[in-house]
Design an enzyme around this catalytic site. Structure first.
Site, mmCIF file in Angstrom:
data_model
loop_
_atom_site.group_PDB
_atom_site.id
_atom_site.type_symbol
_atom_site.label_atom_id
_atom_site.label_comp_id
_atom_site.label_asym_id
_atom_site.label_seq_id
_atom_site.Cartn_x
_atom_site.Cartn_y
_atom_site.Cartn_z
ATOM 1 N N ASN A 134 -6.787 -1.417 -0.647
ATOM 2 C CA ASN A 134 -6.142 -1.619 -1.947
ATOM 3 C C ASN A 134 -7.266 -1.809 -2.949
ATOM 4 O O ASN A 134 -8.063 -2.728 -2.810
ATOM 5 C CB ASN A 134 -5.246 -2.861 -1.907
ATOM 6 C CG ASN A 134 -4.688 -3.226 -3.272
ATOM 7 O OD1 ASN A 134 -4.628 -2.394 -4.169
ATOM 8 N ND2 ASN A 134 -4.284 -4.461 -3.434
ATOM 9 N N MET A 176 -2.742 0.027 -7.942
ATOM 10 C CA MET A 176 -2.080 -0.931 -7.060
ATOM 11 C C MET A 176 -1.659 -0.245 -5.758
ATOM 12 O O MET A 176 -1.265 0.902 -5.757
ATOM 13 C CB MET A 176 -0.838 -1.473 -7.768
ATOM 14 C CG MET A 176 -0.292 -2.727 -7.156
ATOM 15 S SD MET A 176 1.314 -3.147 -7.812
ATOM 16 C CE MET A 176 0.881 -4.019 -9.284
ATOM 17 N N CYS A 177 -1.797 -0.937 -4.661
ATOM 18 C CA CYS A 177 -1.306 -0.464 -3.372
ATOM 19 C C CYS A 177 -0.846 -1.696 -2.602
ATOM 20 O O CYS A 177 -1.135 -2.813 -2.996
ATOM 21 C CB CYS A 177 -2.392 0.227 -2.563
ATOM 22 S SG CYS A 177 -2.923 1.807 -3.242
ATOM 23 N N GLY A 178 -0.162 -1.484 -1.514
ATOM 24 C CA GLY A 178 0.236 -2.601 -0.669
ATOM 25 C C GLY A 178 -0.345 -2.443 0.719
ATOM 26 O O GLY A 178 -0.407 -1.330 1.256
ATOM 27 N N ARG A 234 4.616 -1.906 -4.677
ATOM 28 C CA ARG A 234 3.168 -1.800 -4.890
ATOM 29 C C ARG A 234 2.652 -0.395 -4.606
ATOM 30 O O ARG A 234 1.536 -0.064 -5.026
ATOM 31 C CB ARG A 234 2.414 -2.786 -3.988
ATOM 32 C CG ARG A 234 2.676 -4.241 -4.269
ATOM 33 C CD ARG A 234 1.733 -5.119 -3.469
ATOM 34 N NE ARG A 234 0.363 -4.968 -3.917
ATOM 35 C CZ ARG A 234 -0.212 -5.720 -4.852
ATOM 36 N NH1 ARG A 234 0.454 -6.699 -5.402
ATOM 37 N NH2 ARG A 234 -1.450 -5.503 -5.214
#
Lengths: 297, 224
Positions: free
Chosen positions: A174, A1-3, A32
């Site tokens: 992402n 997960m990333c933002g 995130r």
């Protein structure tokens, strides 16, 4: 997960508030991606030469010494240090500046190059990054930000996004790519250089390579759909705006919104909700493999 | 009528308040700004009206409660709902109604990809379009789509019934168009009325499982 967050200012009166508007968006994406953060800001164009952002890994790096060396070699339009980064706006060609940095300053790496772009990134909590780099007071036309939850490679400043993909271009990602090792080897043979073992850097390198082969951004992204295997929502910053594209499966989230004053994208609506007028914005979810872009006319 | 302002209350406080509500209670929730997991795990027939856009997993595991969202919903709306009703006035993101066992989910706008994935008895009515891979491995219940459907609808479907008013971009493996019989028109008319969607049942086509993928065939017993 990333933002991921992206903000494009349509109403020039808001350009002075770019940082103040984008900082809460990035902060909202902390959950995130609590490992590291980064931001690309487009501002203060230098059409008489080039603008380069450099990063020093060593906290004790002597910036005053470096500044002296810069001024004795180039005509300096603007030079400023922000934490462990420095932005050099010079009256010289990018080739000259990069060659000089390469030959004389091993301790520095280039995070961005072009005429408008500045890229800053750092390990640790995004709220510390926002505070330390004083993101809230940044002005500009548009910005892309990223909060990283590392899944496939180490947590370092250099592994953090955005990744430069060419002059005034950068990428935030992402997702995860599954064919990055083989693709990295192919790209190395084509002359693309990599600083890390990060999968997103391969996507950035891939786009740089396609663009150097004569593709425009849309063509490069369409080739990416064929050649990149994995999950991705990409946001690509350009000199005049930014573009967004999701993989064919569309696993990774993305939401876009637009008002008369701004256009924004993010991994989640809650980041966009921090913007003035978000309640009444036109909001939609980008379709897989469709390229969405905003550009200054 | 109790009003809960999410500028004042935490998500945990909201859910605790709703979960101890008594039958027939009415709640209003304001200042949602895309927050996650709002109004989850309710077990009583209370009414909840949520004003604003919501993030991931709104109305998850709902039983008995009637939840209305005046806005858009993020991924995982009404995931694993058991009964009751969830209505969203805007659009819903990925996997709305995933694995839901019962109740009625109404999405007045569009639903994104994987709507009703692995649904197990819920009725879902979508006023607009649905995205790709919707009703993947859907086991039972009904999915009604008043707009168009995306790629690979009903892939590996079991016994869910799908009614689509518009175009279907492509059918998934083992999903086929089926005859619209009287009982199907009656079922569809009831669902459209419950969802307050004003369309004629004659505009819809029915899709379901070709039953070639999952059925045990006695002639092939020696293969196992």
């Amino acid at each position: 997960m990333c933002g991921i967050v992206g903000l494009f200012i349509k109403n020039p009166e808001l350009e002075s508030q770019l940082g103040a508007l984008v900082a809460p968006m990035l902060s909202e994406m902390t959950e995130r991606g609590p490992d590291s953060a980064g931001m690309a800001v487009y501002r203060d164009p230098n059409e008489k030469g080039c603008k380069v952002t450099v990063l020093a890994q060593d906290a004790d790096f002597d910036w005053a010494d470096f500044e002296n060396a810069v001024s004795s070699n180039f005509s300096v339009i603007k030079f400023y240090v922000n934490q462990n980064h420095a932005v050099l706006s010079l009256g010289a060609s990018l080739n000259e500046v990069e060659a000089w940095l390469h030959d004389n300053w091993n301790a520095l790496s280039v995070t961005s190059a072009g005429s408008n772009i500045e890229i800053f990134k750092g390990k640790g909590n995004p709220s510390d990054f926002i505070e330390q780099f004083d993101i809230k007071n940044m002005t500009g036309t548009h910005a892309l930000g990223h909060t990283r939850m590392a899944t496939e490679s180490a947590i370092t400043t250099e592994h953090s996004h955005p990744f430069s993909t060419g002059q005034d271009l950068c990428l935030v990602h992402n997702g995860s790519l599954s064919n990055h090792n083989r693709l990295r080897e192919t790209l190395k043979r084509a002359g693309v250089q990599f600083k890390t073992d990060n999968d997103s850097e391969v996507a950035a390198g891939y786009l740089s390579w396609r663009l150097s082969e004569g593709d425009d951004l849309d063509q490069a992204l369409n080739h990416a759909i064929e050649d990149l295997d994995g999950f991705y929502t990409f946001a690509i910053g350009t000199k005049d705006g930014f573009a967004v594209m999701r993989d064919p499966i569309g696993c990774k989230p993305a939401i876009m919104a637009e008002t008369d004053d701004w256009a924004a994208m993010s991994s989640e609506y809650r980041a966009i909700a921090t913007l003035p007028g978000a309640e009444n914005a036109r909001i939609w979810e980008p379709e897989p493999t469709q390229i969405y872009s905003w550009k200054r006319s | 009528m109790a009003t809960i302002d999410l500028n004042q209350s935490s998500i945990r406080e909201l859910n605790e308040k709703l979960q101890v509500g008594s039958s027939g209670d009415n709640f209003t929730v304001n200042n949602t700004v895309g927050k996650h997991a709002l109004s989850v795990g309710l077990t009583k027939d209370i009414n909840v009206e949520i004003n604003g856009h919501v993030g991931y997993y709104c109305a998850g595991m709902n039983q008995e409660a009637s939840i209305k969202i005046n806005g858009n919903a993020g991924p995982g709306l009404a995931e694993n709902m058991m009964s009751g009703q969830v209505r969203v006035t805007g659009n819903a993101s990925q996997y709305a109604g995933a694995t839901a066992h019962g109740g009625l989910l109404v999405i007045e706008g569009d639903a994104s990809s994987r709507c009703g994935i692995s649904m197990k008895g819920v009725n879902i009515v979508v006023g607009g379009n649905i995205g790709h891979m919707s009703a993947f491995m859907a086991q039972s219940g009904t999915l009604v789509v008043c707009g168009d459907a995306g790629d690979a609808m009903g892939d590996s479907i079991y016994e869910t019934k799908i009614y689509v008013r518009g175009k279907v971009k492509s059918l998934g493996t083992d999903c086929e168009e089926k005859e619209m019989k009287k009982e199907h028109k009656e079922e569809l008319a009831t669902l459209l009325e419950m969802a307050q969607m004003n369309y004629s049942v004659d505009e819809f086509r029915r899709y379901g499982s070709a039953r070639k993928l999952y059925n045990f065939d006695i002639d092939q017993v020696d293969d196992y």
